[in-house]
Design an enzyme around this catalytic site. Structure first.
Site, PDB file in Angstrom:
ATOM      1  N   LYS A 256      48.495  69.186   9.920  1.00 54.99           N
ATOM      2  CA  LYS A 256      48.823  69.400  11.341  1.00 54.99           C
ATOM      3  C   LYS A 256      49.743  68.287  11.828  1.00 54.99           C
ATOM      4  CE  LYS A 256      44.595  71.945  12.206  1.00 54.99           C
ATOM      5  NZ  LYS A 256      43.174  71.888  12.554  1.00 54.99           N
TER       6      LYS A 256
ATOM      7  N   GLN B  98      38.738  68.320  15.219  1.00 52.23           N
ATOM      8  CA  GLN B  98      38.695  68.980  13.913  1.00 52.23           C
ATOM      9  C   GLN B  98      37.238  69.283  13.540  1.00 52.23           C
ATOM     10  OE1 GLN B  98      41.439  69.884  12.026  1.00 52.23           O
ATOM     11  NE2 GLN B  98      39.984  70.918  10.694  1.00 52.23           N
TER      12      GLN B  98
ATOM     13  N   ASP C 235      43.251  74.376  20.773  1.00 51.23           N
ATOM     14  CA  ASP C 235      42.593  75.289  19.839  1.00 51.23           C
ATOM     15  C   ASP C 235      42.053  76.534  20.540  1.00 51.23           C
ATOM     16  OD1 ASP C 235      42.430  75.335  17.147  1.00 51.23           O
ATOM     17  OD2 ASP C 235      40.700  74.005  16.969  1.00 51.23           O
TER      18      ASP C 235
END
Ligand code: NAD
Length: 293
Positions: A53, A97, A120
């Protein structure tokens, strides 16, 4: 033989466009979009995803504000960090994460993220916006599935779509997005009876389970579109080497399906690209600039 839904190629094209857009925006406002990826512990798979990422951010010109915490970090420390990032004007997207170590409450942490920086798309506010069909940040993997289907002009209207898996990360949001595009959607899961029959009813079959080779050719309707979200590492017993496979038995299913995503090179690169797009989208919202301006 099925055609390939080439997520890697589409992701590359989208990232090239995003790079140009980010350059323009940076010149216009004097600031690059910023993304903070928070990682806890040393899970090697998570570390690889985070690296991936951050490298993608660097490629398109998004600034990274990532932080890496030791496995002993506390809920309070992470909540404090999220609050600081929520108020940091340089940061447009925040991502925790997953998975987190067992002593941390991931739902409570996700709820702390400013919904307008929720890169997200997992905050209840953004999931609510999805349910209501309102604009908002959409979770990256499901959004990546939809963008890939759109790019190949796969007709969804009135089609039977079956999603296997009901997680909040993939299964449920992708089902809602297919519904939004007028598909007739069934969600199957670990307690579903006769999964093969349910899967065979699908014109569009999305597998998001995490079981290598769960979907075999006899479970696929001839001419179906098969999207394999699964990422599973399997070890070759002869060589001891690992490789990534999806949930779909690719060789067999590609003989039956009309379209299929490969693993790797299908939904994985789309997920990262949607994260970048979400960050830039949120930056534009926060700067009061239209997405296409
Ligand atoms: P999860 O474990 O949260 O959910 C799995 C789902 O599969 C559950 O809803 C469960 O009911 C269902 N399931 C389990 N066994 C089943 C069975 N035998 N038959 C039918 N359904 C069954 O997983 P997740 O987070 O949704 O991820 C699913 C897969 O997608 C994993 O392999 C994950 O690594 C992968 N993934 C890929 C990306 C990407 O970028 N490509 C992103 C996220 C997740």
């Amino acid at each position: 033989m099925a055609g390939l839904l080439d997520g890697k190629a589409l992701a590359t094209r989208m990232q090239t466009k995003l790079t140009e857009r980010v350059q323009q925006l940076h010149t216009q406002t004097g600031r690059a979009p910023g993304l903070a990826v928070l990682m806890v512990g040393d899970n090697p798979a998570s570390a690889a995803y985070v690296r991936n990422k951050e490298q993608a951010c660097a490629r398109v010109g998004i600034a990274s504000f990532g932080q890496h915490f030791s496995v002993e970090t506390t809920q309070a420390e992470l909540e404090q960090t999220i609050q600081t990032l929520n108020h940091d004007p340089q940061v447009d997207g925040i991502l925790v994460q997953l998975p987190l170590p067992d002593h941390l409450d991931s739902v409570a942490l996700l709820n702390q993220i400013d919904p307008n920086k929720d890169a997200d798309g997992l905050h209840p506010m953004n999931l609510g916006r999805l349910v209501r069909g309102e604009p908002g940040l959409r979770s990256c993997t499901p959004a990546g599935v939809m963008r890939l289907l759109e790019d190949y002009a796969i007709d969804l209207k009135g089609k039977q779509a079956v999603v296997i898996g009901r997680s909040i990360l993939v299964g449920k949001p992708v089902a809602l997005m297919l519904l939004e595009q007028d598909a007739t959607v069934t969600i199957a899961h670990s307690r579903s009876q006769d999964l093969a029959a349910v899967a065979r009813s699908a014109d569009i079959l999305v597998a998001a389970v995490g079981r290598p080779n769960l979907i075999t050719a006899d479970m696929v309707k001839p001419g179906a579109v098969v999207v394999d979200v699964g990422i599973n590492r399997v070890i070759n017993p002869d060589t001891g080497k690992g490789r990534l496979v999806g949930d779909v038995e690719f060789e067999g299913v590609q003989e039956v399906a009309a379209w299929i995503t490969p693993v790797p090179g299908g939904i994985g690169p789309m997920t990262v690209t949607m994260l970048l797009e979400n960050t830039v989208w949120s930056y534009c919202q926060r700067c009061g600039i239209g997405w296409g301006e």
